[in-house]
Motif scaffolding. Structure first.
Motif, PDB file in Angstrom:
ATOM      1  N   HIS A  35       0.829  -1.206   0.000  1.00  0.00           N
ATOM      2  CA  HIS A  35       0.000   0.000   0.000  1.00  0.00           C
ATOM      3  C   HIS A  35       0.865   1.258   0.000  1.00  0.00           C
ATOM      4  O   HIS A  35       0.530   2.247  -0.667  1.00  0.00           O
ATOM      5  CB  HIS A  35      -0.934  -0.004   1.210  1.00  0.00           C
ATOM      6  CG  HIS A  35      -2.111  -0.920   1.050  1.00  0.00           C
ATOM      7  ND1 HIS A  35      -3.243  -0.561   0.364  1.00  0.00           N
ATOM      8  CD2 HIS A  35      -2.324  -2.193   1.472  1.00  0.00           C
ATOM      9  CE1 HIS A  35      -4.117  -1.558   0.371  1.00  0.00           C
ATOM     10  NE2 HIS A  35      -3.580  -2.560   1.038  1.00  0.00           N
ATOM     11  N   GLU A  36       1.979   1.226   0.747  1.00  0.00           N
ATOM     12  CA  GLU A  36       2.844   2.398   0.792  1.00  0.00           C
ATOM     13  C   GLU A  36       3.491   2.659  -0.563  1.00  0.00           C
ATOM     14  O   GLU A  36       3.601   3.813  -0.996  1.00  0.00           O
ATOM     15  CB  GLU A  36       3.924   2.209   1.869  1.00  0.00           C
ATOM     16  CG  GLU A  36       3.379   2.314   3.292  1.00  0.00           C
ATOM     17  CD  GLU A  36       4.455   2.098   4.334  1.00  0.00           C
ATOM     18  OE1 GLU A  36       5.613   1.810   3.953  1.00  0.00           O
ATOM     19  OE2 GLU A  36       4.157   2.215   5.534  1.00  0.00           O
ATOM     20  N   LEU A  37       3.923   1.602  -1.233  1.00  0.00           N
ATOM     21  CA  LEU A  37       4.510   1.770  -2.562  1.00  0.00           C
ATOM     22  C   LEU A  37       3.491   2.294  -3.561  1.00  0.00           C
ATOM     23  O   LEU A  37       3.775   3.183  -4.357  1.00  0.00           O
ATOM     24  CB  LEU A  37       5.089   0.435  -3.050  1.00  0.00           C
ATOM     25  CG  LEU A  37       6.466   0.036  -2.533  1.00  0.00           C
ATOM     26  CD1 LEU A  37       6.798  -1.386  -2.956  1.00  0.00           C
ATOM     27  CD2 LEU A  37       7.537   0.992  -3.052  1.00  0.00           C
ATOM     28  N   GLY A  40       2.349   5.903  -2.395  1.00  0.00           N
ATOM     29  CA  GLY A  40       3.429   6.872  -2.316  1.00  0.00           C
ATOM     30  C   GLY A  40       4.233   6.963  -3.592  1.00  0.00           C
ATOM     31  O   GLY A  40       4.022   7.851  -4.431  1.00  0.00           O
ATOM     32  N   VAL A  41       5.155   6.028  -3.771  1.00  0.00           N
ATOM     33  CA  VAL A  41       6.055   6.043  -4.925  1.00  0.00           C
ATOM     34  C   VAL A  41       5.283   5.904  -6.233  1.00  0.00           C
ATOM     35  O   VAL A  41       5.541   6.622  -7.206  1.00  0.00           O
ATOM     36  CB  VAL A  41       7.103   4.913  -4.811  1.00  0.00           C
ATOM     37  CG1 VAL A  41       8.034   4.921  -6.024  1.00  0.00           C
ATOM     38  CG2 VAL A  41       7.913   5.062  -3.535  1.00  0.00           C
ATOM     39  N   GLY A  42       4.316   4.989  -6.273  1.00  0.00           N
ATOM     40  CA  GLY A  42       3.565   4.752  -7.500  1.00  0.00           C
ATOM     41  C   GLY A  42       2.810   5.997  -7.962  1.00  0.00           C
ATOM     42  O   GLY A  42       2.860   6.367  -9.140  1.00  0.00           O
ATOM     43  N   LEU A  45       5.271   8.722  -9.220  1.00  0.00           N
ATOM     44  CA  LEU A  45       5.784   8.437 -10.566  1.00  0.00           C
ATOM     45  C   LEU A  45       4.713   8.665 -11.622  1.00  0.00           C
ATOM     46  O   LEU A  45       4.999   9.171 -12.712  1.00  0.00           O
ATOM     47  CB  LEU A  45       6.287   6.981 -10.628  1.00  0.00           C
ATOM     48  CG  LEU A  45       7.631   6.712  -9.952  1.00  0.00           C
ATOM     49  CD1 LEU A  45       7.897   5.214  -9.871  1.00  0.00           C
ATOM     50  CD2 LEU A  45       8.768   7.400 -10.709  1.00  0.00           C
ATOM     51  N   TYR A  46       3.475   8.305 -11.298  1.00  0.00           N
ATOM     52  CA  TYR A  46       2.381   8.535 -12.252  1.00  0.00           C
ATOM     53  C   TYR A  46       2.206  10.027 -12.519  1.00  0.00           C
ATOM     54  O   TYR A  46       1.984  10.454 -13.665  1.00  0.00           O
ATOM     55  CB  TYR A  46       1.084   7.943 -11.708  1.00  0.00           C
ATOM     56  CG  TYR A  46      -0.101   8.164 -12.613  1.00  0.00           C
ATOM     57  CD1 TYR A  46      -0.253   7.415 -13.781  1.00  0.00           C
ATOM     58  CD2 TYR A  46      -1.049   9.137 -12.323  1.00  0.00           C
ATOM     59  CE1 TYR A  46      -1.335   7.629 -14.636  1.00  0.00           C
ATOM     60  CE2 TYR A  46      -2.128   9.355 -13.161  1.00  0.00           C
ATOM     61  CZ  TYR A  46      -2.267   8.597 -14.313  1.00  0.00           C
ATOM     62  OH  TYR A  46      -3.334   8.827 -15.155  1.00  0.00           O
ATOM     63  N   SER A  47       2.328  10.839 -11.481  1.00  0.00           N
ATOM     64  CA  SER A  47       2.211  12.292 -11.643  1.00  0.00           C
ATOM     65  C   SER A  47       3.335  12.836 -12.516  1.00  0.00           C
ATOM     66  O   SER A  47       3.120  13.732 -13.340  1.00  0.00           O
ATOM     67  CB  SER A  47       2.248  12.971 -10.265  1.00  0.00           C
ATOM     68  OG  SER A  47       1.131  12.585  -9.486  1.00  0.00           O
ATOM     69  N   ILE A  48       4.549  12.284 -12.335  1.00  0.00           N
ATOM     70  CA  ILE A  48       5.685  12.714 -13.152  1.00  0.00           C
ATOM     71  C   ILE A  48       5.445  12.366 -14.615  1.00  0.00           C
ATOM     72  O   ILE A  48       5.663  13.189 -15.515  1.00  0.00           O
ATOM     73  CB  ILE A  48       6.982  12.064 -12.643  1.00  0.00           C
ATOM     74  CG1 ILE A  48       7.360  12.642 -11.274  1.00  0.00           C
ATOM     75  CG2 ILE A  48       8.133  12.281 -13.634  1.00  0.00           C
ATOM     76  CD1 ILE A  48       8.514  11.930 -10.606  1.00  0.00           C
ATOM     77  N   LYS A  77       9.298   3.272 -17.088  1.00  0.00           N
ATOM     78  CA  LYS A  77       9.943   2.019 -16.702  1.00  0.00           C
ATOM     79  C   LYS A  77       9.936   1.852 -15.190  1.00  0.00           C
ATOM     80  O   LYS A  77       9.664   0.759 -14.677  1.00  0.00           O
ATOM     81  CB  LYS A  77      11.376   2.001 -17.236  1.00  0.00           C
ATOM     82  CG  LYS A  77      12.082   0.675 -17.053  1.00  0.00           C
ATOM     83  CD  LYS A  77      13.462   0.695 -17.715  1.00  0.00           C
ATOM     84  CE  LYS A  77      14.164  -0.649 -17.541  1.00  0.00           C
ATOM     85  NZ  LYS A  77      15.500  -0.649 -18.187  1.00  0.00           N
ATOM     86  N   ALA A  78      10.224   2.929 -14.467  1.00  0.00           N
ATOM     87  CA  ALA A  78      10.215   2.881 -13.000  1.00  0.00           C
ATOM     88  C   ALA A  78       8.811   2.612 -12.473  1.00  0.00           C
ATOM     89  O   ALA A  78       8.622   1.855 -11.512  1.00  0.00           O
ATOM     90  CB  ALA A  78      10.755   4.193 -12.438  1.00  0.00           C
ATOM     91  N   LEU A  79       7.802   3.237 -13.131  1.00  0.00           N
ATOM     92  CA  LEU A  79       6.413   3.038 -12.709  1.00  0.00           C
ATOM     93  C   LEU A  79       6.002   1.580 -12.877  1.00  0.00           C
ATOM     94  O   LEU A  79       5.366   0.994 -11.987  1.00  0.00           O
ATOM     95  CB  LEU A  79       5.496   3.944 -13.522  1.00  0.00           C
ATOM     96  CG  LEU A  79       4.000   3.865 -13.203  1.00  0.00           C
ATOM     97  CD1 LEU A  79       3.733   4.219 -11.754  1.00  0.00           C
ATOM     98  CD2 LEU A  79       3.209   4.791 -14.132  1.00  0.00           C
TER      99      LEU A  79
END
Length: 234
Positions: A35-37, A40-42, A45-48, A77-79
């Motif tokens: 859930h945190e990934l 948070g990170v996910g 990255l989607y916004s970027i 790729k990171a997403l």
């Protein structure tokens, strides 16, 4: 003699409790990290990726446009990498939609990613079950798929769910691989995975049976009893 038997019995019970506690703690950590990934990170990255797409729509010189496309490729790729990690840890679909959609999605991903022949068949109408049962069934399917990737003898996997009013039966058949003919590291690896599956199964009062052809296939039959009132979260 009786004292030794009682001590061994107590030691076995204590070990079982310890293993079950470890599995439950592991699932709690996986769920939290997933859930945190995702949140948070996910989402970051989607916004970027979305922001880079909006910038791309402006008039840019050739060099800037190329640099922007490279950055968008890296972000995409990171997403996708984060999505894969979340999927391995604990797919949100398992909590939102239940065991069958989650397993179906995982199998589709495994077919494409690992180029494996994997079939799924569901007989009966699946409902929502307790978190513990859904998680256990998902982990079993996941463990077997991962095992097949590292075992060259397994040519095709077949997952078949039989949904009954009072139980769920999961039959997993590995074609091209008979446990009666395995030796060395492959035998040890399969024994370890089967042992882990047996522990997970007994955690929800289920049972596991192994059937093997002399040469060509191995079949796991897992039966999970269902309580009278089986709803998500109970």
């Amino acid at each position: 003699m009786n004292e030794k038997v009682c001590k061994r019995s107590k030691d076995c019970r204590d070990l079982t409790v310890t293993v079950h506690t470890f599995i439950e703690t592991q699932e709690e950590v996986r769920t939290r990290l997933s859930h945190e990934l995702h949140n948070g990170v996910g989402q970051a990255l989607y916004s970027i990726v979305l922001g880079l797409q909006i910038i791309k729509e402006n008039d840019l010189d050739t060099q800037t446009a190329k640099h922007l496309a490279d950055m968008r490729g890296v972000a995409n790729k990171a997403l996708h990498a984060v999505k894969d990690i979340v999927f391995e840890l604990r797919p949100l679909m398992l909590d939102d939609l239940g065991i069958i959609p989650a397993v179906r999605s995982y199998i589709e991903m495994a077919r494409e990613k690992y180029e494996r022949e994997i079939d799924l068949k569901v007989i009966g109408e699946a409902k929502r079950y307790s978190t513990k049962i859904e998680t256990m069934l998902y982990r079993i399917c996941q463990d077997v798929v991962v095992l097949s990737i590292g075992c060259s003898r397994i040519k095709r996997l077949s997952f078949q769910f039989h949904i009954y009013e009072d139980s769920i039966q999961l039959d997993i058949t590995a074609m091209g691989c008979s446990v009666s003919r395995l030796y060395g590291q492959e035998s040890e690896k399969i024994s370890y995975v089967f042992g882990a599956i047996d522990i997970r199964t007994r955690q929800v009062n289920g049972s596991m049976n192994i059937h093997a052809d002399a040469d060509n296939w191995t079949k796991l039959s897992i039966t999970i009893p269902l309580p009278d009132l089986n709803r998500e979260g109970e």
